[in-house]
Design a protein around this motif. Structure first.
Motif, PDB file in Angstrom:
ATOM      1  N   TRP A 173      -9.657  -8.459   8.790  1.00 24.59           N
ATOM      2  CA  TRP A 173     -11.068  -8.684   8.488  1.00 24.59           C
ATOM      3  C   TRP A 173     -11.901  -8.389   9.726  1.00 24.59           C
ATOM      4  CZ3 TRP A 173     -11.930  -9.278   3.465  1.00 24.59           C
ATOM      5  CH2 TRP A 173     -10.886  -9.801   2.685  1.00 24.59           C
ATOM      6  N   THR A 213      -5.460 -12.351   7.783  1.00 25.87           N
ATOM      7  CA  THR A 213      -5.034 -13.418   6.868  1.00 25.87           C
ATOM      8  C   THR A 213      -3.920 -12.899   5.954  1.00 25.87           C
ATOM      9  OG1 THR A 213      -6.706 -12.751   5.260  1.00 25.87           O
ATOM     10  CG2 THR A 213      -7.292 -14.535   6.813  1.00 25.87           C
ATOM     11  N   GLU A 215      -2.778 -12.324   2.258  1.00 26.98           N
ATOM     12  CA  GLU A 215      -3.479 -12.149   0.980  1.00 26.98           C
ATOM     13  C   GLU A 215      -2.491 -11.605  -0.072  1.00 26.98           C
ATOM     14  OE1 GLU A 215      -6.918 -13.481   2.712  1.00 26.98           O
ATOM     15  OE2 GLU A 215      -6.486 -13.176   0.567  1.00 26.98           O
ATOM     16  N   SER A 220      -7.716  -8.720  -0.824  1.00 30.51           N
ATOM     17  CA  SER A 220      -8.726  -9.500  -1.538  1.00 30.51           C
ATOM     18  C   SER A 220     -10.111  -9.000  -1.132  1.00 30.51           C
ATOM     19  CB  SER A 220      -8.610 -10.987  -1.175  1.00 30.51           C
ATOM     20  OG  SER A 220      -7.300 -11.458  -1.418  1.00 30.51           O
ATOM     21  N   SER A 222     -12.471 -11.095  -0.277  1.00 25.02           N
ATOM     22  CA  SER A 222     -12.813 -11.976   0.848  1.00 25.02           C
ATOM     23  C   SER A 222     -11.572 -12.803   1.176  1.00 25.02           C
ATOM     24  CB  SER A 222     -13.983 -12.878   0.495  1.00 25.02           C
ATOM     25  OG  SER A 222     -13.655 -13.675  -0.637  1.00 25.02           O
ATOM     26  N   PRO A 223     -11.484 -13.348   2.367  1.00 21.31           N
ATOM     27  CA  PRO A 223     -10.272 -14.070   2.754  1.00 21.31           C
ATOM     28  C   PRO A 223      -9.984 -15.240   1.833  1.00 21.31           C
ATOM     29  CG  PRO A 223     -11.714 -13.741   4.639  1.00 21.31           C
ATOM     30  CD  PRO A 223     -12.495 -13.337   3.441  1.00 21.31           C
ATOM     31  N   THR A 224      -8.714 -15.327   1.429  1.00 22.13           N
ATOM     32  CA  THR A 224      -8.303 -16.440   0.577  1.00 22.13           C
ATOM     33  C   THR A 224      -7.110 -17.193   1.193  1.00 22.13           C
ATOM     34  OG1 THR A 224      -6.773 -15.033  -0.664  1.00 22.13           O
ATOM     35  CG2 THR A 224      -9.031 -15.273  -1.552  1.00 22.13           C
ATOM     36  N   GLY A 225      -6.393 -16.531   2.093  1.00 19.88           N
ATOM     37  CA  GLY A 225      -5.190 -17.145   2.653  1.00 19.88           C
ATOM     38  C   GLY A 225      -5.392 -17.663   4.079  1.00 19.88           C
TER      39      GLY A 225
END
Lengths: 235, 209
Positions: A173, A213, A215, A220, A222-225
């Protein structure tokens, strides 16, 4: 002595058998009398010839072996000894130059140490290196962004990241003012390494930090992990 | 024309000759010391081979102990190696320099020990030796044996009283007054015998060598 020249004492001086007071007188005279020095040189030759008057015996091979071992170990210093014996004035000059160099090197090393901080980006000509440090979940992980400051493009190098399940991937990211934009997804080798070309619509200098991150496979929006690596750009 | 053969040989060996042992063997003592000054241990090895017998034999005669004689021999050559860069040909021949260093060192050891191991005074070899041991190269043997014969013959011709004071001075490093004390002779007599013996030998060596 004849006409103030210690001619009668020179044979004994050459043999080294004068008593101390006479020896000092002759030595003092020899310092300023070239004629007596020449006479002494001839008498010293007699002293050398006397060495031939003893039965000839050979030393053991050990002497030669030890001699060569001792002298070879000193060989590396012979150049300096030659230089300094021929030009003794070089000794204080060399000592002073060494002190100045030591101060210069110490100062420059100190300044360099101050400038080189592992948490700060380092610029090498047109390249800038941005170090990434492992987050709590993977403290052993390390990474580096290599950014071409001319083109604004860059590569991501990582090491010691844990290999993930097939359904998961790492995602880079690019962050500016809290806004996160994907820089690409990647997997790592069994050794935890990867070399990734960063995908960005903007030059990397546009961003102020980066994060990686875990994922779902493919990435993804946007970051989720969990965050595993991060660093500040400060370009 | 402008440079001596020896100088050119030394420069050549200094530039290209590392490891060329046979070429170095042709160098005279001064050339070898020049090579040693630049850290060439092969030159030291050649000089050692040239004079090891002379130095060791003298050390053994002075000290009367094989172990100490070997130790001082090694020490003398080590000093030559260390001081090679400061050697000046105008002061003394290399052989004279080497013998002086070795003899002075041996006498220092003897003085610290206060007496010879065998407790007897070292004396000159009686008469002229008919057979001398072979050491070194054939040329070296011929030259060295010839020198030994001439020196022994010259010493043999000295009166016994001169031979004894000379031996005490040369092999034991005793001063005039110590020799006078040892032989119970007047100091002036001892001084005269040393002076006459040395001048006589100087005359004979100059004529015969």
């Amino acid at each position: 002595m004849k006409a103030n020249h210690p001619t009668d004492l020179l044979p004994a001086f050459a043999l080294g058998c004068l008593d101390p007071d006479e020896n000092s007188q002759v030595a003092e005279h020899l310092r300023r009398c070239a004629a007596c020095r020449a006479e002494l040189q001839a008498l010293e030759e007699v002293s050398v010839h006397l060495a031939y008057a003893v039965p000839s015996i050979e030393p053991s091979e050990t002497v030669k072996k030890n001699l060569l071992a001792t002298c070879c170990s000193q060989r590396s210093f012979a150049w300096f000894e030659t230089l300094f014996s021929r030009w003794p004035r070089l000794i204080p000059i060399t000592a002073m130059a060494s002190c100045v160099l030591a101060v210069v090197f110490t100062t420059s090393s100190f300044l360099l140490l101050k400038d080189v901080n592992v948490s700060q980006p380092v610029t090498i000509a047109d390249l800038q290196l941005v170090p990434l440090q492992g987050a709590e979940v993977m403290p052993q992980a390390i990474g580096q962004l290599v950014v071409d400051t001319t083109s604004g493009q860059g590569r991501l190098l990582v090491n010691a990241l844990q290999p993930l399940a097939k359904s998961l991937q790492y995602q880079l990211w690019l962050i500016r003012d809290g806004q996160r934009t994907s820089g690409g997804v990647f997997s790592v080798s069994q050794n935890g390494t990867a070399d990734v070309l960063i995908s960005s619509a903007w030059p990397l200098a546009h961003y102020d930090s980066v994060g990686i991150t875990i994922e779902p496979y493919g990435g993804s929006l946007s970051p989720t992990g969990q965050k595993v690596l991060g660093g500040r750009m400060l370009l | 024309m402008f440079f001596s053969r020896q100088f050119l040989m030394t420069v050549f060996l200094g530039t290209f000759g590392r490891g060329n042992n046979s070429a170095k063997k042709t160098l005279d003592d001064n050339g070898l010391v020049e090579q040693m000054a630049s850290g060439d241990e092969q030159a030291l090895e050649i000089l050692y081979e040239r004079y090891k017998g002379l130095i060791y034999s003298l050390m053994l005669q002075i000290l009367g102990d094989h172990g100490q004689a070997e130790e001082v021999t090694q020490d003398a050559f080590t000093r030559i190696w260390r001081q090679a860069s400061g050697y000046r040909t105008s002061r003394a021949a290399v052989k004279t320099w080497l013998v002086s260093i070795a003899r002075n060192r041996a006498i220092d050891v003897l003085r610290k020990r206060r007496r010879r191991v065998d407790e007897n005074s070292a004396m000159w070899v009686d008469g002229v030796l008919e057979t001398l041991p072979d050491i070194g190269t054939p040329e070296q043997n011929v030259e060295e044996n010839d020198m030994r014969r001439r020196v022994l013959a010259a010493i043999a011709q000295l009166p016994e009283e001169q031979r004894s004071v000379l031996a005490l001075a040369y092999f034991e490093g005793l001063s005039h007054s110590k020799i006078a004390e040892r032989l119970q002779q007047p100091l002036g007599t001892v001084k005269g015998r040393v002076r006459i013996a040395m001048r006589t030998l100087q005359g004979r060596f100059t004529k015969g060598f």
